[in-house]
Design a protein around this motif. Structure first.
Motif, PDB file in Angstrom:
ATOM      1  N   PHE A  32      -0.236  21.307  -3.521  1.00  0.00           N
ATOM      2  CA  PHE A  32       0.255  20.392  -4.664  1.00  0.00           C
ATOM      3  C   PHE A  32       0.138  18.826  -4.268  1.00  0.00           C
ATOM      4  CE2 PHE A  32       2.953  23.977  -5.162  1.00  0.00           C
ATOM      5  CZ  PHE A  32       3.186  23.924  -6.594  1.00  0.00           C
ATOM      6  N   ILE A  33      -0.417  17.851  -5.146  1.00  0.00           N
ATOM      7  CA  ILE A  33      -0.390  16.585  -4.924  1.00  0.00           C
ATOM      8  C   ILE A  33       1.023  15.768  -4.722  1.00  0.00           C
ATOM      9  CG2 ILE A  33      -1.165  14.306  -5.719  1.00  0.00           C
ATOM     10  CD1 ILE A  33      -3.363  15.841  -7.207  1.00  0.00           C
ATOM     11  N   VAL A  34       1.439  15.246  -3.637  1.00  0.00           N
ATOM     12  CA  VAL A  34       2.628  14.801  -3.772  1.00  0.00           C
ATOM     13  C   VAL A  34       2.505  13.262  -3.566  1.00  0.00           C
ATOM     14  CG1 VAL A  34       3.879  16.759  -2.861  1.00  0.00           C
ATOM     15  CG2 VAL A  34       2.943  15.151  -1.195  1.00  0.00           C
ATOM     16  N   ALA A  35       3.443  12.501  -3.985  1.00  0.00           N
ATOM     17  CA  ALA A  35       3.602  10.918  -3.908  1.00  0.00           C
ATOM     18  C   ALA A  35       5.101  10.387  -3.954  1.00  0.00           C
ATOM     19  CB  ALA A  35       2.696  10.531  -4.920  1.00  0.00           C
ATOM     20  N   SER A  36       5.586   9.506  -3.111  1.00  0.00           N
ATOM     21  CA  SER A  36       6.623   8.905  -3.175  1.00  0.00           C
ATOM     22  C   SER A  36       6.316   7.231  -3.201  1.00  0.00           C
ATOM     23  CB  SER A  36       7.550   9.446  -1.934  1.00  0.00           C
ATOM     24  OG  SER A  36       6.996   9.259  -0.720  1.00  0.00           O
ATOM     25  N   ASP A  37       7.029   6.459  -3.742  1.00  0.00           N
ATOM     26  CA  ASP A  37       6.971   5.012  -3.638  1.00  0.00           C
ATOM     27  C   ASP A  37       7.788   4.349  -2.726  1.00  0.00           C
ATOM     28  OD1 ASP A  37       9.388   5.043  -4.969  1.00  0.00           O
ATOM     29  OD2 ASP A  37       8.774   4.682  -7.026  1.00  0.00           O
ATOM     30  N   ALA A  38       8.035   3.225  -2.605  1.00  0.00           N
ATOM     31  CA  ALA A  38       8.679   2.427  -1.588  1.00  0.00           C
ATOM     32  C   ALA A  38      10.101   2.510  -1.936  1.00  0.00           C
ATOM     33  CB  ALA A  38       8.399   0.843  -1.849  1.00  0.00           C
ATOM     34  N   ALA A  39      10.711   2.724  -3.247  1.00  0.00           N
ATOM     35  CA  ALA A  39      11.919   2.978  -3.566  1.00  0.00           C
ATOM     36  C   ALA A  39      12.524   4.346  -3.285  1.00  0.00           C
ATOM     37  CB  ALA A  39      12.231   2.553  -5.118  1.00  0.00           C
ATOM     38  N   GLY A  40      11.630   5.314  -2.886  1.00  0.00           N
ATOM     39  CA  GLY A  40      11.903   6.756  -2.671  1.00  0.00           C
ATOM     40  C   GLY A  40      11.788   7.633  -3.799  1.00  0.00           C
TER      41      GLY A  40
ATOM     42  N   ILE B 259       0.740  10.552 -11.581  1.00  0.00           N
ATOM     43  CA  ILE B 259      -0.288  11.070 -10.669  1.00  0.00           C
ATOM     44  C   ILE B 259      -1.425  11.680 -11.871  1.00  0.00           C
ATOM     45  CG2 ILE B 259      -1.265  12.973  -9.451  1.00  0.00           C
ATOM     46  CD1 ILE B 259       1.407  13.383  -8.308  1.00  0.00           C
ATOM     47  N   TYR B 260      -2.822  11.147 -11.650  1.00  0.00           N
ATOM     48  CA  TYR B 260      -3.654  11.085 -12.601  1.00  0.00           C
ATOM     49  C   TYR B 260      -4.818  12.051 -11.643  1.00  0.00           C
ATOM     50  CZ  TYR B 260      -1.380   7.693 -15.329  1.00  0.00           C
ATOM     51  OH  TYR B 260      -0.214   6.935 -15.917  1.00  0.00           O
TER      52      TYR B 260
ATOM     53  N   ALA C  11      -9.861  -2.448  -8.561  1.00  0.00           N
ATOM     54  CA  ALA C  11      -9.144  -3.644  -9.113  1.00  0.00           C
ATOM     55  C   ALA C  11      -8.155  -3.052 -10.404  1.00  0.00           C
ATOM     56  CB  ALA C  11      -9.975  -4.897  -9.648  1.00  0.00           C
ATOM     57  N   GLY C  12      -6.815  -3.150 -10.131  1.00  0.00           N
ATOM     58  CA  GLY C  12      -6.170  -2.527 -11.252  1.00  0.00           C
ATOM     59  C   GLY C  12      -5.792  -0.904 -11.254  1.00  0.00           C
ATOM     60  N   LYS C  13      -6.370  -0.347 -10.052  1.00  0.00           N
ATOM     61  CA  LYS C  13      -6.379   1.132  -9.860  1.00  0.00           C
ATOM     62  C   LYS C  13      -5.908   1.403  -8.633  1.00  0.00           C
ATOM     63  CE  LYS C  13      -8.916   5.332 -11.818  1.00  0.00           C
ATOM     64  NZ  LYS C  13     -10.103   5.697 -12.498  1.00  0.00           N
ATOM     65  N   PHE C  14      -5.114   2.340  -8.635  1.00  0.00           N
ATOM     66  CA  PHE C  14      -4.613   2.776  -7.198  1.00  0.00           C
ATOM     67  C   PHE C  14      -5.281   4.212  -7.003  1.00  0.00           C
ATOM     68  CE2 PHE C  14      -1.152   0.145  -8.718  1.00  0.00           C
ATOM     69  CZ  PHE C  14      -1.347  -0.852  -7.805  1.00  0.00           C
ATOM     70  N   LEU C  15      -6.490   4.300  -6.413  1.00  0.00           N
ATOM     71  CA  LEU C  15      -7.236   5.481  -6.287  1.00  0.00           C
ATOM     72  C   LEU C  15      -7.222   5.939  -4.863  1.00  0.00           C
ATOM     73  CD1 LEU C  15      -9.272   7.136  -7.973  1.00  0.00           C
ATOM     74  CD2 LEU C  15     -11.101   5.881  -6.755  1.00  0.00           C
TER      75      LEU C  15
ATOM     76  N   ILE D  37      -9.716  13.636  -5.440  1.00  0.00           N
ATOM     77  CA  ILE D  37      -9.669  12.291  -5.837  1.00  0.00           C
ATOM     78  C   ILE D  37      -8.726  12.283  -7.078  1.00  0.00           C
ATOM     79  CG2 ILE D  37     -11.042  10.371  -6.605  1.00  0.00           C
ATOM     80  CD1 ILE D  37     -13.410  11.320  -5.320  1.00  0.00           C
ATOM     81  N   TYR D  38      -7.665  11.293  -6.603  1.00  0.00           N
ATOM     82  CA  TYR D  38      -6.575  11.147  -8.048  1.00  0.00           C
ATOM     83  C   TYR D  38      -6.260   9.685  -7.869  1.00  0.00           C
ATOM     84  CZ  TYR D  38      -3.330  11.647  -3.855  1.00  0.00           C
ATOM     85  OH  TYR D  38      -2.452  11.566  -2.701  1.00  0.00           O
ATOM     86  N   ALA D  39      -5.590   9.183  -9.048  1.00  0.00           N
ATOM     87  CA  ALA D  39      -5.048   8.076  -8.964  1.00  0.00           C
ATOM     88  C   ALA D  39      -3.582   7.878  -9.208  1.00  0.00           C
ATOM     89  CB  ALA D  39      -5.745   7.262  -9.935  1.00  0.00           C
ATOM     90  N   LEU D  40      -2.938   6.799  -8.996  1.00  0.00           N
ATOM     91  CA  LEU D  40      -1.469   6.867  -9.023  1.00  0.00           C
ATOM     92  C   LEU D  40      -1.307   5.651  -9.921  1.00  0.00           C
ATOM     93  CD1 LEU D  40      -0.094   7.592  -5.687  1.00  0.00           C
ATOM     94  CD2 LEU D  40      -0.156   9.062  -7.351  1.00  0.00           C
TER      95      LEU D  40
END
Length: 451
Positions: free
Chosen positions: A220-228, A151-152, A197-201, A169-172
């Motif tokens: 809190f910023i939270v994030a989960s990917d497709a793999a869990g 997380i950026y 392009a090339g950035k997940f904003l 606003i944040y990037a992953l």
């Protein structure tokens, strides 16, 4: 001579010869053997889960085997990655179990990131085919991802007010399956922005809820990917406490007699007195209506549909304010307590109601305590609510422009007179509408971050 022959026939009459009896016994034995051999000619049925392509840290494999015939005899499970064949399970079932499920947590020390294949071999207790048990083999290929998203933070300054909203606003490092800001039990979804392009904003509108004291507000910023795999990060913010007004609402029999008929069909028959019926509406139906607002918030555009300040009902006087704490009084006694989560604006009777900003109609119908309602989506989970309407001039799905007349004020729902209940929700959570009438606030807290 003839006499002896007759006696011989009499002694042997009706008895089965020994050879015939043996033949029958052999035939029965052959039938029994054939039954034992051919009674189960179907191999076990194997299924491998989960039904996804990606697995992550903490994932669990599930292997289910069914054999309704002779039952299971053994089960072997391997993971194959490159030139490594890793045993995960080896089981035998002496009793002939008809169904089994093996759940295997993935050990991150066992395999490396990348593709691997699960191989399953299941054998049942049947005798067919001759000399070998019925066997099933199954394979399934997965990709193992053990790295959580990074997380950026792109918005270093975040100022909020209790009851108000903000934009983060944040990037992953990768596209998320789910991401947003968590505030206690409330979740505010973030939305992936196109054209980077090339950035997940991601843009995330969130709120400091009115009912969370400053000392307890910890977003809190939270994030989960497709793999869990999941990640969590705090960020810099400052929030200002706000004191909200106290108010009293006096309930009369005449008011309840006038209001309750609109809710017939929504109140259980067991609710007896006028007061009991009113309290059911003010509590149970109110909670159901607020839950619907959260549902509406998920029907949002991932990009902004609005621009500039929101417009206010013209020539309208302020009545009830946002987050007024209301005690409901009946015959001098407190019978209920609720929070008013919008602004009440009073103008002329059946005054035309303008859309606060550009958006799409996500709801235009009767909604319990709010009476006749229009809900507009402005993108990123930001929605405006127009309640107690006497008439509605738009339909669900319509695109509207700022200032367009969408309805007329009224006294439907739990309204004591003709007015507009105006609300702003972020992620379904009611927030302070006044902020969105303030161009300076919008510039400092929203648009400057985007630019």
């Amino acid at each position: 001579m003839s006499k002896d022959t007759s006696l011989t026939k009499k002694k042997s009459g009706g008895k089965l010869p020994l050879g015939g009896l043996l033949a029958i016994i052999v035939l029965l034995a052959l039938c029994a053997g054939a039954f034992m051999i051919f009674r189960d000619t179907t191999p076990p049925v194997v299924s491998i889960g989960p039904d996804t392509d990606q697995l992550g840290k903490g994932s669990t494999l599930s292997v289910k085997v069914d054999d309704p015939g002779s039952g299971l005899k053994s089960l072997e499970i391997y993971a194959v990655q490159g030139d490594k064949r890793i045993p995960l399970a080896a089981k035998t079932y002496p009793g002939g179990i008809l169904q089994v499920q093996e759940d295997i947590p993935l050990d991150s020390g066992t395999m490396q990131e990348g593709q691997f294949t699960i191989e399953v071999t299941a054998r049942d207790a049947s005798l067919y085919p001759f000399g070998q048990a019925g066997t099933s083999k199954a394979r399934k290929t997965y990709s193992l991802d053990l790295t959580p998203p990074r997380i950026y933070v792109e918005s270093p300054v975040n100022n909020l007010n209790q009851g108000g909203a903000g934009l983060m606003i944040y990037a992953l490092s990768e596209e998320a399956a789910k991401t947003g800001i968590q505030v206690g039990e409330r979740f505010f979804p973030a939305y992936l922005q196109p054209g980077n392009a090339g950035k997940f904003l991601y843009y995330c509108l969130f709120a400091h809820p009115w009912d969370v004291p400053v000392k307890d507000f910890q977003p809190f910023i939270v994030a989960s990917d497709a793999a869990g795999n999941s990640a969590k990060r705090s960020f810099n913010y400052h929030t200002n406490p706000r004191a909200f007004r106290q108010d009293k609402i006096n309930l009369s029999d005449s008011f309840m007699e006038q209001t309750i008929p609109e809710f017939q069909g929504l109140i259980p028959a067991k609710q007896g007195s006028l007061l009991d019926q009113y309290l059911y509406i003010n509590n149970t139906i109110r909670k159901e209506n607020r839950a619907r607002l959260v549902e509406f918030s998920r029907q949002t555009s991932p990009t902004m549909l609005w621009s500039g300040t929101f417009v206010r009902l013209p020539n309208a006087a302020n009545r009830a304010r946002f987050a007024d704490a209301r005690d409901y009084m009946y015959q001098g006694k407190k019978v209920d307590h609720q929070t008013h989560l919008g602004l009440d604006l009073a103008s002329i009777q059946h005054a035309p109601v303008p859309a606060g900003n550009d958006g799409r109609v996500v709801f235009a119908d009767f909604l319990g305590i709010y009476g006749n309602v229009v809900v507009l989506d402005h993108g990123l989970g930001l929605q405006s609510l127009y309640a107690h309407l006497s008439s509605i001039a738009v339909q669900t799905g319509d695109m509207v422009q700022k200032g367009q007349i969408i309805a007329h004020t009224g006294a439907t729902g739990l309204a004591g007179g003709d007015h507009l209940h105006y609300g702003i929700t972020v992620g379904g959570v009611p927030t302070q509408p006044i902020e969105w009438w303030d161009g300076t606030w919008i510039k400092h807290n929203i648009t400057s971050k985007i630019q």
